[in-house]
Design a protein around this motif. Sequence first.
Motif, mmCIF file in Angstrom:
data_model
loop_
_atom_site.group_PDB
_atom_site.id
_atom_site.type_symbol
_atom_site.label_atom_id
_atom_site.label_comp_id
_atom_site.label_asym_id
_atom_site.label_seq_id
_atom_site.Cartn_x
_atom_site.Cartn_y
_atom_site.Cartn_z
ATOM 1 N N ARG A 1 0.841 -1.201 0.000
ATOM 2 C CA ARG A 1 0.000 0.000 0.000
ATOM 3 C C ARG A 1 0.873 1.248 0.000
ATOM 4 O O ARG A 1 1.917 1.293 0.666
ATOM 5 C CB ARG A 1 -0.908 -0.009 1.219
ATOM 6 C CG ARG A 1 -1.768 1.239 1.365
ATOM 7 C CD ARG A 1 -2.370 1.328 2.763
ATOM 8 N NE ARG A 1 -3.089 2.569 2.977
ATOM 9 C CZ ARG A 1 -3.381 3.062 4.163
ATOM 10 N NH1 ARG A 1 -3.021 2.406 5.256
ATOM 11 N NH2 ARG A 1 -4.041 4.212 4.286
ATOM 12 N N ILE B 1 0.919 5.405 0.607
ATOM 13 C CA ILE B 1 0.308 6.659 1.063
ATOM 14 C C ILE B 1 0.986 7.768 0.281
ATOM 15 O O ILE B 1 2.201 7.964 0.401
ATOM 16 C CB ILE B 1 0.503 6.863 2.573
ATOM 17 C CG1 ILE B 1 -0.073 5.677 3.348
ATOM 18 C CG2 ILE B 1 -0.144 8.164 3.032
ATOM 19 C CD1 ILE B 1 0.264 5.706 4.829
ATOM 20 N N LYS C 1 0.921 11.831 -1.611
ATOM 21 C CA LYS C 1 0.365 13.188 -1.614
ATOM 22 C C LYS C 1 1.228 14.058 -2.513
ATOM 23 O O LYS C 1 2.464 14.003 -2.449
ATOM 24 C CB LYS C 1 0.342 13.765 -0.194
ATOM 25 C CG LYS C 1 -0.422 15.067 -0.061
ATOM 26 C CD LYS C 1 -1.932 14.844 -0.099
ATOM 27 C CE LYS C 1 -2.691 16.122 0.213
ATOM 28 N NZ LYS C 1 -4.157 15.925 0.188
ATOM 29 N N GLU D 1 -0.026 13.383 7.259
ATOM 30 C CA GLU D 1 -0.860 12.462 6.482
ATOM 31 C C GLU D 1 -0.614 11.021 6.910
ATOM 32 O O GLU D 1 -1.550 10.228 7.063
ATOM 33 C CB GLU D 1 -0.559 12.626 4.980
ATOM 34 C CG GLU D 1 -0.973 13.949 4.381
ATOM 35 C CD GLU D 1 -2.451 13.988 4.053
ATOM 36 O OE1 GLU D 1 -3.089 12.917 4.016
ATOM 37 O OE2 GLU D 1 -2.975 15.105 3.839
ATOM 38 N N ILE D 2 0.654 10.670 7.105
ATOM 39 C CA ILE D 2 0.984 9.310 7.540
ATOM 40 C C ILE D 2 0.445 9.058 8.934
ATOM 41 O O ILE D 2 -0.119 8.000 9.220
ATOM 42 C CB ILE D 2 2.512 9.089 7.495
ATOM 43 C CG1 ILE D 2 3.045 9.256 6.070
ATOM 44 C CG2 ILE D 2 2.870 7.720 8.041
ATOM 45 C CD1 ILE D 2 4.554 9.149 5.965
ATOM 46 N N ALA E 1 -2.110 10.270 10.362
ATOM 47 C CA ALA E 1 -3.555 10.078 10.336
ATOM 48 C C ALA E 1 -3.947 8.748 9.697
ATOM 49 O O ALA E 1 -5.009 8.191 10.025
ATOM 50 C CB ALA E 1 -4.218 11.230 9.577
ATOM 51 N N ALA E 2 -3.106 8.210 8.807
ATOM 52 C CA ALA E 2 -3.459 6.987 8.079
ATOM 53 C C ALA E 2 -3.056 5.716 8.816
ATOM 54 O O ALA E 2 -3.613 4.649 8.547
ATOM 55 C CB ALA E 2 -2.806 6.997 6.692
ATOM 56 N N VAL E 3 -2.100 5.808 9.745
ATOM 57 C CA VAL E 3 -1.604 4.622 10.449
ATOM 58 C C VAL E 3 -2.360 4.469 11.763
ATOM 59 O O VAL E 3 -2.485 5.436 12.527
ATOM 60 C CB VAL E 3 -0.090 4.736 10.706
ATOM 61 C CG1 VAL E 3 0.402 3.551 11.531
ATOM 62 C CG2 VAL E 3 0.668 4.810 9.383
#
Length: 285
Positions: A204, A206, A208, A224-225, A227-229
């Motif tokens: 996957r 991530i 931007k 961003e990372i 918030a995604a992990v």
Amino acid sequence: SLTMRRKTAQALALRARIVLACAEGGQNTEVAAKLGLDRQTVGKWRRRFMEQRVAGLHDEPRSGAPRTIDDARIEAVIVRTLESCPENATHWSSRDMAKTSGLSVSTVQRIWRAFGLQPHRMETFKLSTDPNFVAKVRDVVGLYVSPPEHAIVLCVDEKSQIQALDRSQPMLPMRPGQAARRSHDYKRLGTTSLFAALDIATGRVIGKCYGRHRTAEFRKFLDEIEAAVPRDLDVHLVMDNYVTHKTPMIRRWLAKRPRWHVHLTPTSSSWLNQVERFFALLTDK
């Protein structure tokens, strides 16, 4: 089968027909008249077949024509290829070498082919001067081979200065027997930078895109990372020594988050970062 196979040499097929005609009980004179050959020719291949069977129908190994180029001239071509350059050029061509050595172009090409010489090719390399090269490689490869439990390993990097180009005229589509065509000139529609984090376990990504490539953008990408992990996982970050990755702002951001662990690749070793393979696929496709 030798007489009927399409790829059989004509001479070999003829010898097989001679043997088959003899096997029908014909004498040498009769077989020769039937096939339009000389009686001695029929006798020769009948005798060869009786002595060696099918193997006797094949040609015996030949020594070939004697060599006209001695070892000294071959060595001179190799030494000149390896240790010198022609005037006004960076490498030898087969035609330049042929003129200089007094040999034919095909002879030079055969010599180069025999010794695996390709003067027109040039490959690149870069040796890392990082004093901690071995320790860093072991650290990063260890993450790849045996990632820690309850953690995610992310390879992070930026693909900067991606150009948005458009052709000045519409493309002509591919047709049977004709490749797709596009105009040689183009319009520049700006650039962007892709920040990407590759999860080595799942593939996957991530990603931007940002208009600029600064510490501020890298800080936003780390958010961003974050918030995604999921919160219950540690984050092991593999990245290079680019200046925007080591600024005081980034150091303070990482220091406030104990679940984040940074693993730096050695200098001049971008090949160790697996996200580079993702960038390469983007370029190819």
